[in-house]
Design an enzyme around this catalytic site. Structure first.
Site, PDB file in Angstrom:
ATOM      1  N   ALA A  32     -49.787 -62.599  20.163  1.00  0.00           N
ATOM      2  CA  ALA A  32     -49.629 -61.720  21.337  1.00  0.00           C
ATOM      3  C   ALA A  32     -48.281 -61.010  21.356  1.00  0.00           C
ATOM      4  O   ALA A  32     -47.892 -60.433  22.358  1.00  0.00           O
ATOM      5  CB  ALA A  32     -49.804 -62.529  22.620  1.00  0.00           C
ATOM      6  N   ASP A  84     -37.448 -62.494  14.777  1.00  0.00           N
ATOM      7  CA  ASP A  84     -38.243 -63.479  15.521  1.00  0.00           C
ATOM      8  C   ASP A  84     -37.763 -64.897  15.231  1.00  0.00           C
ATOM      9  O   ASP A  84     -37.546 -65.696  16.145  1.00  0.00           O
ATOM     10  CB  ASP A  84     -39.724 -63.340  15.144  1.00  0.00           C
ATOM     11  CG  ASP A  84     -40.312 -62.027  15.638  1.00  0.00           C
ATOM     12  OD1 ASP A  84     -41.539 -61.891  15.611  1.00  0.00           O
ATOM     13  OD2 ASP A  84     -39.538 -61.144  16.048  1.00  0.00           O
TER      14      ASP A  84
HETATM   15  N1  LIG Z   1     -49.623 -72.984  17.931  1.00  0.00           N
HETATM   16  C1  LIG Z   1     -49.974 -72.572  16.696  1.00  0.00           C
HETATM   17  N2  LIG Z   1     -50.747 -73.377  15.914  1.00  0.00           N
HETATM   18  C2  LIG Z   1     -51.096 -72.995  14.660  1.00  0.00           C
HETATM   19  N3  LIG Z   1     -50.751 -71.797  14.089  1.00  0.00           N
HETATM   20  C3  LIG Z   1     -49.988 -70.961  14.837  1.00  0.00           C
HETATM   21  C4  LIG Z   1     -49.558 -71.297  16.166  1.00  0.00           C
HETATM   22  N4  LIG Z   1     -48.823 -70.241  16.641  1.00  0.00           N
HETATM   23  C5  LIG Z   1     -48.803 -69.311  15.656  1.00  0.00           C
HETATM   24  N5  LIG Z   1     -49.490 -69.721  14.576  1.00  0.00           N
HETATM   25  C6  LIG Z   1     -49.660 -68.965  13.314  1.00  0.00           C
HETATM   26  O1  LIG Z   1     -49.043 -67.680  13.483  1.00  0.00           O
HETATM   27  C7  LIG Z   1     -50.044 -66.646  13.426  1.00  0.00           C
HETATM   28  C8  LIG Z   1     -49.736 -65.579  14.490  1.00  0.00           C
HETATM   29  O2  LIG Z   1     -48.628 -64.865  13.991  1.00  0.00           O
HETATM   30  P1  LIG Z   1     -48.447 -63.291  14.291  1.00  0.00           P
HETATM   31  O3  LIG Z   1     -47.139 -62.911  13.708  1.00  0.00           O
HETATM   32  O4  LIG Z   1     -49.644 -62.540  13.861  1.00  0.00           O
HETATM   33  O5  LIG Z   1     -48.399 -63.212  15.876  1.00  0.00           O
HETATM   34  P2  LIG Z   1     -47.144 -63.520  16.820  1.00  0.00           P
HETATM   35  O6  LIG Z   1     -46.049 -64.130  16.018  1.00  0.00           O
HETATM   36  O7  LIG Z   1     -47.635 -64.321  17.969  1.00  0.00           O
HETATM   37  O8  LIG Z   1     -46.754 -62.057  17.315  1.00  0.00           O
HETATM   38  P3  LIG Z   1     -45.443 -61.197  16.873  1.00  0.00           P
HETATM   39  O9  LIG Z   1     -45.215 -61.507  15.407  1.00  0.00           O
HETATM   40  O10 LIG Z   1     -45.864 -59.760  17.077  1.00  0.00           O
HETATM   41  O11 LIG Z   1     -44.334 -61.624  17.752  1.00  0.00           O
HETATM   42  C9  LIG Z   1     -51.367 -67.347  13.697  1.00  0.00           C
HETATM   43  O12 LIG Z   1     -52.404 -66.634  13.032  1.00  0.00           O
HETATM   44  C10 LIG Z   1     -51.137 -68.709  13.053  1.00  0.00           C
HETATM   45  O13 LIG Z   1     -51.333 -68.620  11.645  1.00  0.00           O
HETATM   46  C1  LIG Z   2     -43.009 -55.744  14.504  1.00  0.00           C
HETATM   47  C2  LIG Z   2     -41.758 -56.544  14.292  1.00  0.00           C
HETATM   48  O1  LIG Z   2     -40.642 -55.678  14.348  1.00  0.00           O
HETATM   49  C3  LIG Z   2     -41.577 -57.569  15.390  1.00  0.00           C
HETATM   50  C4  LIG Z   2     -42.704 -58.564  15.480  1.00  0.00           C
HETATM   51  O2  LIG Z   2     -42.442 -59.455  16.529  1.00  0.00           O
HETATM   52  C5  LIG Z   2     -41.838 -57.196  12.916  1.00  0.00           C
HETATM   53  C6  LIG Z   2     -40.557 -57.992  12.636  1.00  0.00           C
HETATM   54  O3  LIG Z   2     -39.480 -57.539  13.075  1.00  0.00           O
HETATM   55  O4  LIG Z   2     -40.681 -59.045  11.983  1.00  0.00           O
HETATM   56 MG   LIG Z   3     -45.203 -63.250  14.324  1.00  0.00          MG
END
Ligand SMILES: Nc1ncnc2c1ncn2[C@@H]1O[C@H](COP(=O)(O)OP(=O)(O)OP(=O)(O)O)[C@@H](O)[C@H]1O
Ligand SMILES: C[C@@](O)(CCO)CC(=O)[O-]
Ligand SMILES: [Mg+2]
Length: 423
Positions: free
Chosen positions: A139, A202
């Site tokens: 998300a 991140d």
């Molecule tokens: N609580 C969890 N349990 C298991 N795997 C997880 C969990 N949280 C994240 N992951 C792993 O991280 C992936 C999500 O990472 P993604 O970078 O796509 O989204 P995000 O980190 O939430 O968003 P963003 O990178 O934009 O901040 C999931 O598909 C899974 O592989």
């Molecule tokens: C989209 C992006 O800029 C932020 C993802 O949370 C990718 C990154 O910085 O790793």
């Molecule tokens: Mg991520």
């Protein structure tokens, strides 16, 4: 000597400015990921088990299957590299062939890469790794970075590369302890496993907590991370479209657009850099007054428009912005990779209760979820000697069976906060 069971935890993050560009400004959230590491009962002595119920993954490998010979384990702390170790990546591939879902694959790949790199042969017992998160996954709130930091810190502890954390915080400046920098570097490798080409912001925020302005330097010079002390108290609404997407897909699509239209997008990326730097200076003003807030709101509106031009918005993100604009709530932008996920709204002062009610009614019609969260939270933590009262929660079964985030926070996250050790 590692005491089992133990917990590690790390926060998610919200990017205020600078997605898909550099530098970026991000702050730690009070929403966190928790990793429980526990010894297996005798019949599972020879196994390494994953229990990742948030993504519906339960998997195990035999300890003897691990390609320990591929992890360069000189004396002392193994250095993280700029790129993933190709020989190790190839050595791990056969262990992932039965995992087909991209979400499962990414998490299992990240686990194995960090486990083999950091634990080497230090694993005397069969272990189970159970992960739960109060963060929405995929998300835009850094869930992949928070699990990467949880795993990197746990393996660094098991592998003897970091000692029991010592609380090194003073009121203003978080000292960059060696442990933190080691976890930050290896969690970046974990992020590479999950979404290919991360900037590193991140995992930097998930490790160090607080708020940072961050820039990864292209020529592998260590990233430039400027911890932002004393964040101004900015009143943010965090809304989740609950529209799933994968950061890896969005990051690679932006790279394609920048490659296909270098002249047109070059000025967009330059503008986004200027916005982040201007916002940084605003947020560090000794007095964050109405003028500062008004200028920050303008920058939020401009930044969102530039992200839309890079193709990373989504109709549901635009709906959140439209509803907030119609009700004059403040200024809204997507946060994280976009394509769904979350938006943040910097709220104007003195919004009437009925205005919030109208907004939340529109959000509810669309299935959007808002979060009450604070910014600038604590970074990675370890709970190595849980109080007796906590031990009842610290079994894979009880951890998996937490029904909701409140249970996790009250049972593990909040009540134990005074006994967590943060680097
Ligand atoms: N609580 C969890 N349990 C298991 N795997 C997880 C969990 N949280 C994240 N992951 C792993 O991280 C992936 C999500 O990472 P993604 O970078 O796509 O989204 P995000 O980190 O939430 O968003 P963003 O990178 O934009 O901040 C999931 O598909 C899974 O592989
Ligand atoms: C989209 C992006 O800029 C932020 C993802 O949370 C990718 C990154 O910085 O790793
Ligand atoms: Mg991520």
């Amino acid at each position: 000597m590692v005491n089992y069971p133990f917990l590690t935890s790390a926060p998610g993050k919200v990017i205020l400015f600078g997605e898909h560009s550099a530098p970026a400004i991000a702050a730690a959230l009070s929403l966190r990921t928790y990793l429980l590491v526990s010894k297996n009962k005798d019949d599972l002595e020879g196994y390494i088990r994953l229990e990742f119920p948030d993504i519906g993954l339960s998997h195990q490998w035999k300890k003897s299957e691990m390609p320990w010979d591929l992890s360069t384990h000189e004396q002392g702390r193994p250095p993280a590299s700029e790129e993933l170790n190709a020989e190790l990546v190839n050595g791990l591939t056969p262990m992932l062939t039965t995992i087909t879902s991209p979400l499962h694959y990414a998490a299992a790949y990240c686990f194995l890469y960090l486990f083999v790199s950091l634990c080497h042969g230090e694993v005397e017992h069969g272990l189970t790794f159970t992960v739960r998160s109060t963060l929405p996954i995929g998300a835009g709130l850094g869930s992949s970075a928070s699990i990467s930091v949880c795993l990197a810190s746990a393996f660094a502890y098991i592998g003897g590369h970091i000692k029991a954390a010592s609380l090194e915080r003073d009121s203003k400046i978080v000292k960059d302890s060696d442990e933190c920098l080691f976890i930050d570097a290896w969690s970046y490798m974990g992020e590479k496993c999950i979404h290919g080409n991360p900037s590193g912001i991140d995992n930097a925020v998930a490790t160090h907590g607080g708020a940072v302005m961050f820039q990864r330097m292209e020529n592998a010079v260590p990233s430039v991370r400027t911890s932002m002390r004393n964040l101004p108290s900015i009143n943010l609404l965090l809304t989740n479209t609950k529209t799933p997407r994968r950061t890896a897909d969005l990051v690679s699509n932006v790279a394609r657009i920048v490659n296909d239209f270098p002249k047109s997008t070059g000025c967009i990326l330059e503008s986004m850099e200027a916005i982040a730097r201007e916002a940084y200076n605003l947020m560090l003003r000794p007095f964050f007054d109405e003028d500062s807030k008004g200028r920050l709101m303008e920058l939020i509106r401009i930044n969102h428009g530039l992200l839309v031009s890079l193709g990373v918005s989504h109709p549901n993100l635009e709906r959140i912005k439209l509803y907030c604009d119609e009700l004059k709530m403040g200024e809204t932008k997507l946060t994280g990779a976009g394509g769904g996920g979350c938006a943040i709204t910097l709220l104007t002062d003195d919004i009437a209760a009925e205005t919030y009610e109208k907004l939340f009614a529109k959000f509810e019609q669309n299935g959007f979820e808002t979060f009450r969260t604070t910014l600038g939270g604590k970074g990675v933590g370890l709970l190595g000697n849980p109080a007796e009262a906590l031990l009842q929660y610290m079994t894979p079964e009880s951890f998996v069976n937490f029904n909701n985030t409140t249970e996790i926070e009250t049972s593990i996250g909040c009540t134990a906060v005074e006994s967590w050790k943060y680097w």
